[in-house]
Write a protein that holds these residues in place. Structure first.
Motif, short mmCIF file in Angstrom:
data_model
loop_
_atom_site.label_atom_id
_atom_site.label_comp_id
_atom_site.label_asym_id
_atom_site.label_seq_id
_atom_site.Cartn_x
_atom_site.Cartn_y
_atom_site.Cartn_z
N MET A 97 16.73 -64.72 -70.16
CA MET A 97 15.51 -65.52 -70.30
C MET A 97 14.91 -65.36 -71.70
O MET A 97 14.42 -66.33 -72.28
N SER A 125 13.77 -77.57 -65.10
CA SER A 125 14.14 -76.47 -65.99
C SER A 125 14.08 -75.13 -65.26
O SER A 125 14.94 -74.27 -65.44
N THR A 126 13.07 -74.95 -64.42
CA THR A 126 12.96 -73.71 -63.65
C THR A 126 14.14 -73.57 -62.69
O THR A 126 14.72 -72.48 -62.56
N VAL A 158 16.86 -67.56 -74.03
CA VAL A 158 16.56 -68.97 -73.82
C VAL A 158 15.25 -69.36 -74.51
O VAL A 158 15.12 -70.49 -75.01
N ILE A 198 21.10 -70.17 -63.24
CA ILE A 198 21.88 -69.43 -64.25
C ILE A 198 21.56 -67.94 -64.19
O ILE A 198 22.46 -67.09 -64.24
N CYS A 199 20.28 -67.61 -64.06
CA CYS A 199 19.89 -66.20 -64.01
C CYS A 199 20.42 -65.51 -62.76
O CYS A 199 20.62 -64.30 -62.76
N LEU A 257 17.37 -72.76 -64.79
CA LEU A 257 17.36 -71.39 -65.33
C LEU A 257 17.42 -70.34 -64.22
O LEU A 257 18.04 -69.29 -64.39
N THR A 258 16.81 -70.61 -63.07
CA THR A 258 16.91 -69.69 -61.94
C THR A 258 18.34 -69.60 -61.45
O THR A 258 18.86 -68.52 -61.14
#
Length: 163
Positions: free
Chosen positions: A134, A111-112, A137, A118-119, A115-116
């Motif tokens: 974030m 997940s990290t 989310v 995407i961010c 999300l990293t």
């Protein structure tokens, strides 16, 4: 912080500020949260995460980054503590290692990483949009904690339930 012209040394220090509060939270959390419902812990943790990311979006400054690192320690420790309590209270002993084995790579690894990634795209649009992303989310996690409370914990807390 680099966009704010903060030196690399101070960026490194800031990213490690949360370690001491994390250790302190872990040391005292058992006594502080004894008898508290897991769903409430998840809601508090997710609410603090939404607050943290929103503050970073709205007020990008060094003092806010430092303050939100303390929030990070709260969200990190409380989420992990609640999860560990959840698996120990809800699963049989033989299933606990498998649950931890799934949670660690999924909850802290995959997940990290996703999300990293995407961010990174959001950051290219504007640094603040990554923080706002974030926060967005995490909002469903607050809702999920509320649903858990509504479904499972209201009777235990003495609140009328129409189950």
């Amino acid at each position: 912080m680099k966009e704010l012209d903060v030196s690399a040394v101070y960026i490194g220090v800031n990213l490690n500020i949360a370690v001491l509060p994390e250790i302190l939270f872990f040391a005292f959390l058992d006594r502080l949260l004894k008898g508290r419902s897991i769903s409430v812990m998840f809601m508090i943790s997710a609410g603090a995460a939404v607050t943290r990311w929103t503050m970073l979006f709205l007020f990008p400054s060094t003092p806010v980054f430092i303050f939100t690192q303390i929030f990070h320690s709260l969200t990190f420790v409380l989420t992990h503590y609640a999860f560990i309590r959840l698996i120990y209270e809800e699963l049989e002993s033989k299933d606990i290692p498998a649950a931890q084995g799934v949670y660690t790579p999924m909850g802290m690894g995959l997940s990290t990483a996703i999300l990293t990634f995407i961010c990174g795209f959001l950051y290219d649009i504007s640094p603040g949009s990554a923080f706002l992303g974030m926060a967005v989310v995490v909002i469903p996690c607050v809702v999920l904690g509320g649903w858990m409370y509504w479904k499972y914990d209201r009777v235990a807390d003495g609140v009328y339930s129409n189950k």
